[in-house]
Scaffold this active site. Structure first.
Site, mmCIF file in Angstrom:
data_model
loop_
_atom_site.group_PDB
_atom_site.id
_atom_site.type_symbol
_atom_site.label_atom_id
_atom_site.label_comp_id
_atom_site.label_asym_id
_atom_site.label_seq_id
_atom_site.Cartn_x
_atom_site.Cartn_y
_atom_site.Cartn_z
ATOM 1 N N ASP A 54 37.415 39.731 45.961
ATOM 2 C CA ASP A 54 38.710 39.339 45.342
ATOM 3 C C ASP A 54 38.960 40.625 44.289
ATOM 4 O OD1 ASP A 54 41.149 38.171 44.470
ATOM 5 O OD2 ASP A 54 39.891 37.927 42.500
ATOM 6 N N TYR A 59 43.188 45.091 37.484
ATOM 7 C CA TYR A 59 41.915 45.121 37.146
ATOM 8 C C TYR A 59 41.612 46.709 37.143
ATOM 9 C CZ TYR A 59 41.259 40.109 38.547
ATOM 10 O OH TYR A 59 41.576 38.930 38.600
ATOM 11 N N LYS A 85 46.085 40.830 44.688
ATOM 12 C CA LYS A 85 47.359 40.281 43.921
ATOM 13 C C LYS A 85 48.526 40.865 43.832
ATOM 14 C CE LYS A 85 43.745 37.612 41.639
ATOM 15 N NZ LYS A 85 42.592 38.574 42.085
#
Length: 342
Positions: A54, A59, A85
């Site tokens: 993930d 990030y 995401k």
């Protein structure tokens, strides 16, 4: 190599290993690591049997996707499941422009996130993710950070919820129907907002950070039963509640990335004492506990090194006596309704 069990993601054909690798730390939050270290720890997870990974554009402002893609793109694509995401697009900074300050200070230089939950914004975000990852296929796309914990403004939260359900959700649903994405879901920090999303759309999974851990089971009353009812799988991020469940609990331990209040410190210390009486590491109990709930399909702790990856794999397979769980219930340290081995 460790053989990790797999569980299906909702109503989809996707199956994930019960232990995944969370990509936030390799983006630079918690500490700064090199590209080589990030690739090495991802490779270590692979060698230890992990087949679910993930990440997110947020990030490290793209750094996590770049690193995870570098580690995975030579692997057989059908052998692993990848989630990323939507919600922020990374824009190159203009001359003189400064990136916003947040707790991911080690982000990729020269880029800053801009929120965009519109239909076009989601399509653009995923296109950018494909390019950073160097992978033509993304298995799971998650709506990121539409929760009060992140936004801290109810009016803005309402606006973003409406925008994403009117626009971004439709983009994700179209991509799923076309077979381009295998599953869609939401990745946030609140079980009540996750419940709201489940009731508003047709989702396959929810990535919940905390909220159903050895320390707190707030999702047990309404959220998890609704997930079972609708066949929505839950992926748990942050099984250590950002630090308090990593062991040696003392004042100053972190919970939700801030100093934990005294009542949670006391509760975590009592849980750790029970674990010690049974010869079990607190982290092992914290890793395994969420997976006893039938709605859960995976737990995805992050890692900053090969050693942390190997420790997580060992903890997911550690032997824990049923008496430990029974004692935690007797001492009212976990909810009576929480599923545990008997």
């Amino acid at each position: 190599m460790t053989i990790l069990p797999k569980r299906r993601v909702g109503k989809t054909k996707l199956e994930v290993t019960t232990l995944g690798l969370g990509g936030a730390p390799m983006g630079g939050f918690r500490a700064k690591i090199t590209d080589a270290e990030a690739v090495a720890l991802t490779e270590a997870a692979w060698q230890d049997g992990v087949r679910y990974f993930d990440t997110s554009p947020f990030y490290g402002y793209g750094r996590s996707e770049l690193r995870m893609g570098a580690a995975l793109r030579e692997k057989p694509r059908e052998d692993f499941v990848l989630s990323t995401k939507i919600g922020r697009i990374m824009h190159p900074l203009k001359p003189g422009e400064k990136k916003p300050a947040d707790f991911r200070e080690n982000g990729l230089p020269g880029f800053a996130p801009v929120f965009d939950y519109t239909y076009d914004g989601v399509m653009r975000s995923l296109e950018h993710s494909h390019m950073r990852l160097g992978l033509a296929k993304i298995d799971i796309a998650l709506i990121h950070d539409v929760d009060f914990w992140t936004i801290k403004d109810r009016a803005v939260l309402e606006e973003r919820f409406k925008t994403v359900m009117d626009g971004g959700y439709k983009a994700l649903d179209e991509l799923r129907k076309a077979g381009i994405i295998g599953a869609i879901g939401v990745g946030i920090n609140e079980s009540d907002t996750s419940l709201r999303f489940i009731k508003a759309g047709d989702f396959d999974c929810m990535l919940l950070a905390g909220r159903y851990t050895l320390l707190e089971q707030g999702g047990l009353a309404e959220f998890l039963p609704e997930c079972l009812k609708r066949n929505v799988s839950v992926i748990l991020g942050g099984p250590y509640n950002s630090g308090i469940l990593t062991g040696g609990v003392k004042p100053g331990a972190t919970h939700d990335y801030a100093a934990a209040p005294a009542n949670l410190i006391e509760k975590a210390q009592k849980i750790e004492a029970v674990c010690k009486r049974h010869g079990v590491e607190l982290r092992a109990a914290a890793m395994q506990f969420p997976l006893f709930h039938p709605a859960l399909c995976a737990v995805i702790p992050g890692a900053l090194s090969v050693a942390e990856v190997e420790q997580n794999v060992a903890r997911i397979g550690a032997k824990i006596p049923a008496d430990l769980w029974a004692e935690l219930k007797r001492e009212k340290l976990i909810e009576p309704a929480a599923p545990v081995p008997s």
